[in-house]
Design a protein around this motif. Structure first.
Motif, PDB file in Angstrom:
ATOM      1  N   VAL A  81     -45.593  -8.555  14.916  1.00 27.53           N
ATOM      2  CA  VAL A  81     -46.585  -7.635  14.376  1.00 27.53           C
ATOM      3  C   VAL A  81     -47.654  -7.436  15.437  1.00 27.53           C
ATOM      4  O   VAL A  81     -48.104  -8.392  16.066  1.00 27.53           O
ATOM      5  CB  VAL A  81     -47.231  -8.206  13.093  1.00 27.53           C
ATOM      6  CG1 VAL A  81     -48.350  -7.307  12.607  1.00 27.53           C
ATOM      7  CG2 VAL A  81     -46.184  -8.402  12.018  1.00 27.53           C
ATOM      8  N   GLU A  82     -48.012  -6.175  15.659  1.00 27.62           N
ATOM      9  CA  GLU A  82     -49.109  -5.864  16.575  1.00 27.62           C
ATOM     10  C   GLU A  82     -49.825  -4.630  16.068  1.00 27.62           C
ATOM     11  O   GLU A  82     -49.181  -3.672  15.631  1.00 27.62           O
ATOM     12  CB  GLU A  82     -48.609  -5.620  17.998  1.00 27.62           C
ATOM     13  CG  GLU A  82     -49.760  -5.329  18.948  1.00 27.62           C
ATOM     14  CD  GLU A  82     -49.334  -5.213  20.385  1.00 27.62           C
ATOM     15  OE1 GLU A  82     -49.452  -4.125  20.946  1.00 27.62           O
ATOM     16  OE2 GLU A  82     -48.876  -6.230  20.935  1.00 27.62           O
ATOM     17  N   SER A  83     -51.141  -4.666  16.115  1.00 25.61           N
ATOM     18  CA  SER A  83     -51.980  -3.538  15.674  1.00 25.61           C
ATOM     19  C   SER A  83     -51.586  -3.077  14.276  1.00 25.61           C
ATOM     20  O   SER A  83     -51.524  -1.887  13.992  1.00 25.61           O
ATOM     21  CB  SER A  83     -51.889  -2.373  16.664  1.00 25.61           C
ATOM     22  OG  SER A  83     -52.293  -2.773  17.943  1.00 25.61           O
ATOM     23  N   ASN A  84     -51.282  -4.044  13.414  1.00 27.06           N
ATOM     24  CA  ASN A  84     -50.914  -3.778  12.019  1.00 27.06           C
ATOM     25  C   ASN A  84     -49.607  -3.013  11.843  1.00 27.06           C
ATOM     26  O   ASN A  84     -49.401  -2.341  10.843  1.00 27.06           O
ATOM     27  CB  ASN A  84     -52.045  -3.065  11.275  1.00 27.06           C
ATOM     28  CG  ASN A  84     -53.233  -3.966  11.080  1.00 27.06           C
ATOM     29  OD1 ASN A  84     -53.075  -5.161  10.824  1.00 27.06           O
ATOM     30  ND2 ASN A  84     -54.421  -3.421  11.204  1.00 27.06           N
ATOM     31  N   TYR A  85     -48.722  -3.072  12.821  1.00 28.11           N
ATOM     32  CA  TYR A  85     -47.407  -2.462  12.719  1.00 28.11           C
ATOM     33  C   TYR A  85     -46.328  -3.527  12.933  1.00 28.11           C
ATOM     34  O   TYR A  85     -46.515  -4.457  13.703  1.00 28.11           O
ATOM     35  CB  TYR A  85     -47.207  -1.349  13.753  1.00 28.11           C
ATOM     36  CG  TYR A  85     -48.022  -0.124  13.476  1.00 28.11           C
ATOM     37  CD1 TYR A  85     -47.596   0.803  12.537  1.00 28.11           C
ATOM     38  CD2 TYR A  85     -49.221   0.103  14.137  1.00 28.11           C
ATOM     39  CE1 TYR A  85     -48.347   1.942  12.277  1.00 28.11           C
ATOM     40  CE2 TYR A  85     -49.976   1.231  13.872  1.00 28.11           C
ATOM     41  CZ  TYR A  85     -49.530   2.149  12.950  1.00 28.11           C
ATOM     42  OH  TYR A  85     -50.271   3.258  12.688  1.00 28.11           O
ATOM     43  N   PHE A  86     -45.192  -3.338  12.277  1.00 25.19           N
ATOM     44  CA  PHE A  86     -44.029  -4.191  12.484  1.00 25.19           C
ATOM     45  C   PHE A  86     -43.219  -3.643  13.659  1.00 25.19           C
ATOM     46  O   PHE A  86     -43.028  -2.430  13.771  1.00 25.19           O
ATOM     47  CB  PHE A  86     -43.128  -4.188  11.253  1.00 25.19           C
ATOM     48  CG  PHE A  86     -43.713  -4.853  10.040  1.00 25.19           C
ATOM     49  CD1 PHE A  86     -43.798  -6.222   9.964  1.00 25.19           C
ATOM     50  CD2 PHE A  86     -44.163  -4.103   8.978  1.00 25.19           C
ATOM     51  CE1 PHE A  86     -44.318  -6.839   8.848  1.00 25.19           C
ATOM     52  CE2 PHE A  86     -44.690  -4.702   7.857  1.00 25.19           C
ATOM     53  CZ  PHE A  86     -44.762  -6.081   7.789  1.00 25.19           C
ATOM     54  N   PHE A  87     -42.713  -4.529  14.506  1.00 28.26           N
ATOM     55  CA  PHE A  87     -41.857  -4.146  15.621  1.00 28.26           C
ATOM     56  C   PHE A  87     -40.578  -4.977  15.611  1.00 28.26           C
ATOM     57  O   PHE A  87     -40.609  -6.166  15.300  1.00 28.26           O
ATOM     58  CB  PHE A  87     -42.552  -4.415  16.962  1.00 28.26           C
ATOM     59  CG  PHE A  87     -43.616  -3.425  17.348  1.00 28.26           C
ATOM     60  CD1 PHE A  87     -43.313  -2.334  18.139  1.00 28.26           C
ATOM     61  CD2 PHE A  87     -44.915  -3.595  16.900  1.00 28.26           C
ATOM     62  CE1 PHE A  87     -44.295  -1.433  18.489  1.00 28.26           C
ATOM     63  CE2 PHE A  87     -45.905  -2.696  17.253  1.00 28.26           C
ATOM     64  CZ  PHE A  87     -45.604  -1.620  18.054  1.00 28.26           C
ATOM     65  N   LEU A  88     -39.477  -4.360  15.998  1.00 24.42           N
ATOM     66  CA  LEU A  88     -38.213  -5.038  16.245  1.00 24.42           C
ATOM     67  C   LEU A  88     -37.889  -4.867  17.720  1.00 24.42           C
ATOM     68  O   LEU A  88     -38.028  -3.785  18.278  1.00 24.42           O
ATOM     69  CB  LEU A  88     -37.071  -4.408  15.440  1.00 24.42           C
ATOM     70  CG  LEU A  88     -37.141  -4.521  13.930  1.00 24.42           C
ATOM     71  CD1 LEU A  88     -36.036  -3.661  13.303  1.00 24.42           C
ATOM     72  CD2 LEU A  88     -37.001  -5.949  13.487  1.00 24.42           C
ATOM     73  N   TYR A  89     -37.450  -5.942  18.370  1.00 23.71           N
ATOM     74  CA  TYR A  89     -37.085  -5.920  19.782  1.00 23.71           C
ATOM     75  C   TYR A  89     -35.589  -6.168  19.853  1.00 23.71           C
ATOM     76  O   TYR A  89     -35.093  -7.190  19.387  1.00 23.71           O
ATOM     77  CB  TYR A  89     -37.874  -6.989  20.522  1.00 23.71           C
ATOM     78  CG  TYR A  89     -37.336  -7.453  21.837  1.00 23.71           C
ATOM     79  CD1 TYR A  89     -36.768  -6.595  22.759  1.00 23.71           C
ATOM     80  CD2 TYR A  89     -37.434  -8.785  22.199  1.00 23.71           C
ATOM     81  CE1 TYR A  89     -36.304  -7.037  23.975  1.00 23.71           C
ATOM     82  CE2 TYR A  89     -36.978  -9.253  23.419  1.00 23.71           C
ATOM     83  CZ  TYR A  89     -36.407  -8.370  24.303  1.00 23.71           C
ATOM     84  OH  TYR A  89     -35.959  -8.819  25.509  1.00 23.71           O
ATOM     85  N   LYS A  90     -34.873  -5.195  20.420  1.00 24.13           N
ATOM     86  CA  LYS A  90     -33.420  -5.270  20.488  1.00 24.13           C
ATOM     87  C   LYS A  90     -32.962  -5.126  21.927  1.00 24.13           C
ATOM     88  O   LYS A  90     -33.505  -4.316  22.678  1.00 24.13           O
ATOM     89  CB  LYS A  90     -32.800  -4.158  19.648  1.00 24.13           C
ATOM     90  CG  LYS A  90     -33.265  -4.146  18.216  1.00 24.13           C
ATOM     91  CD  LYS A  90     -32.725  -2.960  17.469  1.00 24.13           C
ATOM     92  CE  LYS A  90     -33.756  -1.874  17.375  1.00 24.13           C
ATOM     93  NZ  LYS A  90     -33.359  -0.750  16.537  1.00 24.13           N
ATOM     94  N   ILE A  91     -31.977  -5.909  22.291  1.00 23.59           N
ATOM     95  CA  ILE A  91     -31.372  -5.781  23.612  1.00 23.59           C
ATOM     96  C   ILE A  91     -30.258  -4.737  23.508  1.00 23.59           C
ATOM     97  O   ILE A  91     -29.482  -4.735  22.572  1.00 23.59           O
ATOM     98  CB  ILE A  91     -30.802  -7.122  24.093  1.00 23.59           C
ATOM     99  CG1 ILE A  91     -31.946  -8.068  24.378  1.00 23.59           C
ATOM    100  CG2 ILE A  91     -29.941  -6.931  25.332  1.00 23.59           C
ATOM    101  CD1 ILE A  91     -31.522  -9.391  24.929  1.00 23.59           C
ATOM    102  N   ILE A  92     -30.207  -3.864  24.516  1.00 26.08           N
ATOM    103  CA  ILE A  92     -29.158  -2.839  24.493  1.00 26.08           C
ATOM    104  C   ILE A  92     -28.097  -3.166  25.524  1.00 26.08           C
ATOM    105  O   ILE A  92     -28.282  -3.995  26.371  1.00 26.08           O
ATOM    106  CB  ILE A  92     -29.725  -1.433  24.761  1.00 26.08           C
ATOM    107  CG1 ILE A  92     -30.521  -1.403  26.056  1.00 26.08           C
ATOM    108  CG2 ILE A  92     -30.566  -1.001  23.595  1.00 26.08           C
ATOM    109  CD1 ILE A  92     -30.942  -0.022  26.474  1.00 26.08           C
TER     110      ILE A  92
END
Length: 92
Positions: A81-92
């Protein structure tokens, strides 16, 4: 996105797409050797929206269990979570 680095780590390279629930970015992981290319997905809704939180958790769980088993489903590496947003980090 106006921050130069997301999570003090990911440099956004370009917007790949935007839909009803999120935006997907091509990014570089500046904390790893050779700054590999990764994908970040930012969910548009805020943390206090229970529908957004539920969708985020559902997608994270699906990517974690299915990712890497099929060439079109990326592996979930991290979520945050950053700046009140959810993030997903995916390897491509």
């Amino acid at each position: 996105m106006t921050d130069p680095l997301v999570n003090n780590r990911y440099k956004l390279v370009k917007l790949l797409g935007s839909g009803g629930y999120g935006e997907t970015y091509l990014a570089q992981d500046t904390n790893l050797p050779s700054s590999p290319t990764v994908v970040l997905k930012r969910f548009k809704g805020q943390l206090n929206d229970p529908n957004v939180k539920r969708m985020f958790e559902k997608e994270a769980a699906a990517l974690y269990s299915l990712g890497g088993k099929h060439k079109y489903i990326p592996r979930l590496h991290q979520y945050f979570v950053e700046s009140n947003y959810f993030f997903l980090y995916k390897i491509i």
